[in-house]
Design a protein around this motif. Sequence first.
Motif, mmCIF file in Angstrom:
data_model
loop_
_atom_site.group_PDB
_atom_site.id
_atom_site.type_symbol
_atom_site.label_atom_id
_atom_site.label_comp_id
_atom_site.label_asym_id
_atom_site.label_seq_id
_atom_site.Cartn_x
_atom_site.Cartn_y
_atom_site.Cartn_z
ATOM 1 N N ARG A 71 4.575 -40.410 -2.706
ATOM 2 C CA ARG A 71 4.252 -39.067 -3.188
ATOM 3 C C ARG A 71 3.937 -39.121 -4.680
ATOM 4 O O ARG A 71 4.612 -39.825 -5.440
ATOM 5 N N HIS A 114 3.457 -37.338 -8.484
ATOM 6 C CA HIS A 114 3.973 -36.271 -9.335
ATOM 7 C C HIS A 114 3.246 -36.363 -10.672
ATOM 8 O O HIS A 114 3.475 -37.317 -11.438
ATOM 9 N N GLY A 171 -1.427 -42.508 -4.646
ATOM 10 C CA GLY A 171 -0.156 -42.670 -3.954
ATOM 11 C C GLY A 171 -0.142 -43.777 -2.924
ATOM 12 O O GLY A 171 0.648 -44.740 -3.031
ATOM 13 N N ARG A 196 1.920 -47.499 -3.337
ATOM 14 C CA ARG A 196 3.219 -47.369 -2.681
ATOM 15 C C ARG A 196 3.834 -48.749 -2.416
ATOM 16 O O ARG A 196 3.174 -49.651 -1.910
#
Length: 389
Positions: free
Chosen positions: A282, A284, A344, A348
């Motif tokens: 995710r 941010h 993302g 990851r």
Amino acid sequence: MFLIRRAQSPSVPTDVGLAPNRRRDALLVADLQDVPFWRRASPALLAVLIVGLADFLSGKDRYLAPLMTVVPVVAALTLRPGELLAVCALGLGAVYGLSHHDQVDNINDARFLYGAMVSYVVLTLFSAWVARIRMRRAAAFAAVRSVAEAAQRALLRLPGPVVGPLRLAVRYVSAADASQIGGDLYSVLETPHGTRVAVGDVRGKGLGAVQTAAIVLGAFREAAYDEPGLRGVAARVEASVERHVPDGEFTTALFAEFRAPGEMELLQYGHVPPIRVDGDGRTHVLDAPDPWVPLGLGRLAAGEPSSWGQEFGAEDVLVMCTDGVIEARHRESGEFYPLAERVGPLVRGAARSVGELEAAVGRVYADLLAHTGGELGDDALLLLITRTD
């Protein structure tokens, strides 16, 4: 039509002074001389074959041997003078053989043969001279480029893959031809006050942008060791920019400090906000609660900048970049590169090791190039950071 790929050479010189052997190595790279001879000679040899087949298949009533004069011209682009003479000697033999096949070497038509061969020899000698001039210019370019690379590396001072408690992976592209540094800048330092990071983007391109980048980097490297707080570091850099950079010029910047595990401190000067990617992929976007103006414009604003804290765990990846990344346009639609939407999945799990992080920045950069069609029109910097603690 003819594809010659220059081999990647790890021995391109970067020293300011060029010893004879290093000058030779630089010339090899700059003038395609590190490519095997048969590959460099293949365009000229293919030209000999094409002209020979065309003359042979067109019948004896068509004399196409004079077209062999294309061979020296092609050879002058990739071969050394001695190699050119050897290849062109083969072409000269082909001219004589085709003339005999077309029966223009008899006493009545011999003037055609002599004219074709004399023209071929004169053009061969001229092409050998052109090849010599080409190699001299390539040698001069290699020497100048080696000096430029030494200065660029001294200015940028690339950090290692691990600095203090941080792992790093970087992709840096300069829009300037034959240049490794432009208006984008970054530095990562382990100091008594924690590990400190600076990323910046100088307005403009070219030599002026490099000079400003040198001022910002020099000020940061001094202040990062002296100032106990991140705002003090940024204030020193701001003062140096106002003192040494012409009025109207500015630099966006993002400063980060890593002290205690699990957190970081950020200070933004009009720069692209960083992105934190957690362990689940995710994203941010870390927008500043109180944005501040770029370096060089502080005297125009009231008040002072303020830093803010953010969590930064062991599985997180911090993505820092410059405008050249998020403003890269799609090859067809012209849309900006949606970094926050695509980064993302690409990074990851990259916090596991240095190798994983390096592979992740490679994936992001490859995706960026696929978005633009393979070229970037501006300086671009991608910096990925994870923790080791």
